[in-house]
Write a protein that holds these residues in place. Structure first.
Motif, PDB file in Angstrom:
ATOM      1  N   UNK A   1       7.646   3.707  10.399  1.00  0.00           N
ATOM      2  CA  UNK A   1       6.449   2.973  10.800  1.00  0.00           C
ATOM      3  C   UNK A   1       6.458   1.541  10.293  1.00  0.00           C
ATOM      4  N   UNK A   2       6.830   1.362   9.030  1.00  0.00           N
ATOM      5  CA  UNK A   2       6.740   0.043   8.407  1.00  0.00           C
ATOM      6  C   UNK A   2       8.085  -0.662   8.257  1.00  0.00           C
ATOM      7  N   UNK A   3       9.182   0.097   8.323  1.00  0.00           N
ATOM      8  CA  UNK A   3      10.501  -0.471   8.084  1.00  0.00           C
ATOM      9  C   UNK A   3      10.831  -0.625   6.613  1.00  0.00           C
ATOM     10  N   UNK A   4       9.903  -0.233   5.724  1.00  0.00           N
ATOM     11  CA  UNK A   4      10.149  -0.359   4.294  1.00  0.00           C
ATOM     12  C   UNK A   4      11.214   0.640   3.844  1.00  0.00           C
ATOM     13  N   UNK A   5      12.054   0.209   2.904  1.00  0.00           N
ATOM     14  CA  UNK A   5      13.012   1.126   2.306  1.00  0.00           C
ATOM     15  C   UNK A   5      12.327   1.783   1.112  1.00  0.00           C
ATOM     16  N   UNK A   6      12.150   3.088   1.204  1.00  0.00           N
ATOM     17  CA  UNK A   6      11.435   3.852   0.192  1.00  0.00           C
ATOM     18  C   UNK A   6      12.388   4.800  -0.526  1.00  0.00           C
TER      19      UNK A   6
ATOM     20  N   UNK B   1      11.947   1.402  -2.815  1.00  0.00           N
ATOM     21  CA  UNK B   1      13.241   1.660  -3.452  1.00  0.00           C
ATOM     22  C   UNK B   1      13.559   0.626  -4.524  1.00  0.00           C
ATOM     23  N   UNK B   2      13.185  -0.629  -4.285  1.00  0.00           N
ATOM     24  CA  UNK B   2      13.539  -1.653  -5.265  1.00  0.00           C
ATOM     25  C   UNK B   2      12.585  -1.724  -6.455  1.00  0.00           C
ATOM     26  N   UNK B   3      11.600  -0.811  -6.518  1.00  0.00           N
ATOM     27  CA  UNK B   3      10.744  -0.710  -7.711  1.00  0.00           C
ATOM     28  C   UNK B   3      10.970   0.625  -8.426  1.00  0.00           C
ATOM     29  N   UNK B   4      12.011   1.349  -8.025  1.00  0.00           N
ATOM     30  CA  UNK B   4      12.229   2.703  -8.526  1.00  0.00           C
ATOM     31  C   UNK B   4      12.426   2.771 -10.034  1.00  0.00           C
ATOM     32  N   UNK B   5      13.074   1.766 -10.613  1.00  0.00           N
ATOM     33  CA  UNK B   5      13.327   1.809 -12.053  1.00  0.00           C
ATOM     34  C   UNK B   5      12.034   1.972 -12.846  1.00  0.00           C
TER      35      UNK B   5
ATOM     36  N   UNK C   1       4.932  -4.689  -4.644  1.00  0.00           N
ATOM     37  CA  UNK C   1       5.322  -5.657  -3.625  1.00  0.00           C
ATOM     38  C   UNK C   1       6.807  -5.930  -3.717  1.00  0.00           C
ATOM     39  N   UNK C   2       7.411  -6.134  -2.553  1.00  0.00           N
ATOM     40  CA  UNK C   2       8.801  -6.568  -2.495  1.00  0.00           C
ATOM     41  C   UNK C   2       8.923  -7.539  -1.330  1.00  0.00           C
ATOM     42  N   UNK C   3      10.123  -8.055  -1.126  1.00  0.00           N
ATOM     43  CA  UNK C   3      10.332  -8.995  -0.026  1.00  0.00           C
ATOM     44  C   UNK C   3      10.021  -8.339   1.320  1.00  0.00           C
ATOM     45  N   UNK C   4      10.168  -7.017   1.391  1.00  0.00           N
ATOM     46  CA  UNK C   4       9.955  -6.334   2.663  1.00  0.00           C
ATOM     47  C   UNK C   4       8.515  -5.927   2.920  1.00  0.00           C
ATOM     48  N   UNK C   5       7.669  -5.940   1.891  1.00  0.00           N
ATOM     49  CA  UNK C   5       6.276  -5.561   2.119  1.00  0.00           C
ATOM     50  C   UNK C   5       5.604  -5.008   0.884  1.00  0.00           C
ATOM     51  N   UNK C   6       4.452  -4.388   1.113  1.00  0.00           N
ATOM     52  CA  UNK C   6       3.638  -3.827   0.034  1.00  0.00           C
ATOM     53  C   UNK C   6       3.517  -2.329   0.226  1.00  0.00           C
ATOM     54  N   UNK C   7       3.428  -1.609  -0.918  1.00  0.00           N
ATOM     55  CA  UNK C   7       3.336  -0.157  -0.856  1.00  0.00           C
ATOM     56  C   UNK C   7       2.598   0.323  -2.093  1.00  0.00           C
ATOM     57  N   UNK C   8       1.751   1.318  -1.925  1.00  0.00           N
ATOM     58  CA  UNK C   8       1.040   1.893  -3.054  1.00  0.00           C
ATOM     59  C   UNK C   8       1.775   3.176  -3.466  1.00  0.00           C
TER      60      UNK C   8
ATOM     61  N   UNK D   1       0.408  -4.194   5.998  1.00  0.00           N
ATOM     62  CA  UNK D   1      -0.581  -3.434   5.252  1.00  0.00           C
ATOM     63  C   UNK D   1       0.028  -2.616   4.130  1.00  0.00           C
ATOM     64  N   UNK D   2      -0.840  -2.045   3.328  1.00  0.00           N
ATOM     65  CA  UNK D   2      -0.406  -1.193   2.227  1.00  0.00           C
ATOM     66  C   UNK D   2      -0.269   0.220   2.747  1.00  0.00           C
ATOM     67  N   UNK D   3       0.872   0.817   2.482  1.00  0.00           N
ATOM     68  CA  UNK D   3       1.126   2.188   2.953  1.00  0.00           C
ATOM     69  C   UNK D   3       1.299   3.106   1.748  1.00  0.00           C
ATOM     70  N   UNK D   4       0.927   4.352   1.937  1.00  0.00           N
ATOM     71  CA  UNK D   4       1.131   5.339   0.882  1.00  0.00           C
ATOM     72  C   UNK D   4       1.557   6.658   1.504  1.00  0.00           C
ATOM     73  N   UNK D   5       1.609   7.692   0.734  1.00  0.00           N
ATOM     74  CA  UNK D   5       1.922   9.080   1.049  1.00  0.00           C
ATOM     75  C   UNK D   5       3.421   9.348   1.020  1.00  0.00           C
TER      76      UNK D   5
END
Length: 200
Positions: free
Chosen positions: A151-156, A179-183, A86-93, A2-6
């Protein structure tokens, strides 16, 4: 997935509302934040500012982002990118959220406690830790780092700005993205967070 935020503003807000310790953290910058010369005030980006209903702060959100002042997850406001990352690890808003909690200590005490607390985040690696001066001349402190969301395992990665409103309220502003969209998000967060004003 799912899409996670906050992000982690709630973690840091919990710290700033109860911290009062003055223990140094091994490996953390040792300078007393009160003794460090403050940088020049930030300049505000163009665009309309969001003003808190209780007049504790105002901030210029990124253009086109949605605004939610409903109090979700005990926030004063959340600004959300309408585009999902979106990244290989998931989606995030990607989002910027503001949490306001009662202050139980001064800014140097909050900084010391926050340095200790963020290190408890999974795989935390600091990227920013420096004093700042808001556009209204108020002192603040900027933190940033990467971590793994439990919760999601995403690297933020996030950027957090901490300031005091009237000595009574701690205002924590957090911008969080994959983290991989930080630029793409880092400069957006820098502009918005540094537009914060608490002496309104």
């Amino acid at each position: 997935m799912g899409i996670r935020a906050i992000g982690t503003a709630a973690v840091l807000a919990g710290v700033v509302s109860v911290t009062g310790c003055t223990v140094a953290v091994p490996g953390a910058p040792a300078a007393d934040p009160a003794a460090v010369a403050r940088p020049a005030p930030s300049t505000r980006p163009p665009g309309p500012a969001f003003r808190d209903a209780l007049t504790r702060f105002d901030i210029v959100p990124p253009p086109g982002w949605t605004v939610d002042a409903s109090g979700v997850e005990n926030t004063a406001v959340v600004f959300t990118d309408p585009q999902v990352s979106e990244s290989a690890s998931g989606r995030f808003r990607a989002n910027i959220n503001v949490v306001v909690v009662p202050a139980s200590t001064d800014l140097p005490g909050i900084v010391i406690g926050a340095r200790q607390e963020v290190r408890s985040l999974a795989d935390y690696r600091p990227t920013d830790d420096e004093p700042a001066t808001l556009s209204d001349g108020s002192p603040a402190h900027l933190f940033g780092g990467t971590y793994r969301d439990p919760t999601t395992g995403l690297v933020l990665r996030n950027l957090q700005l901490v300031a005091l409103h009237g000595g009574a309220d701690t205002v924590v502003v957090t911008g969080t993205a994959l983290a991989d969209t930080w630029d793409g998000y880092g400069p957006v967060y820098e502009r918005s967070l540094r537009s914060l004003a608490v002496a309104i």
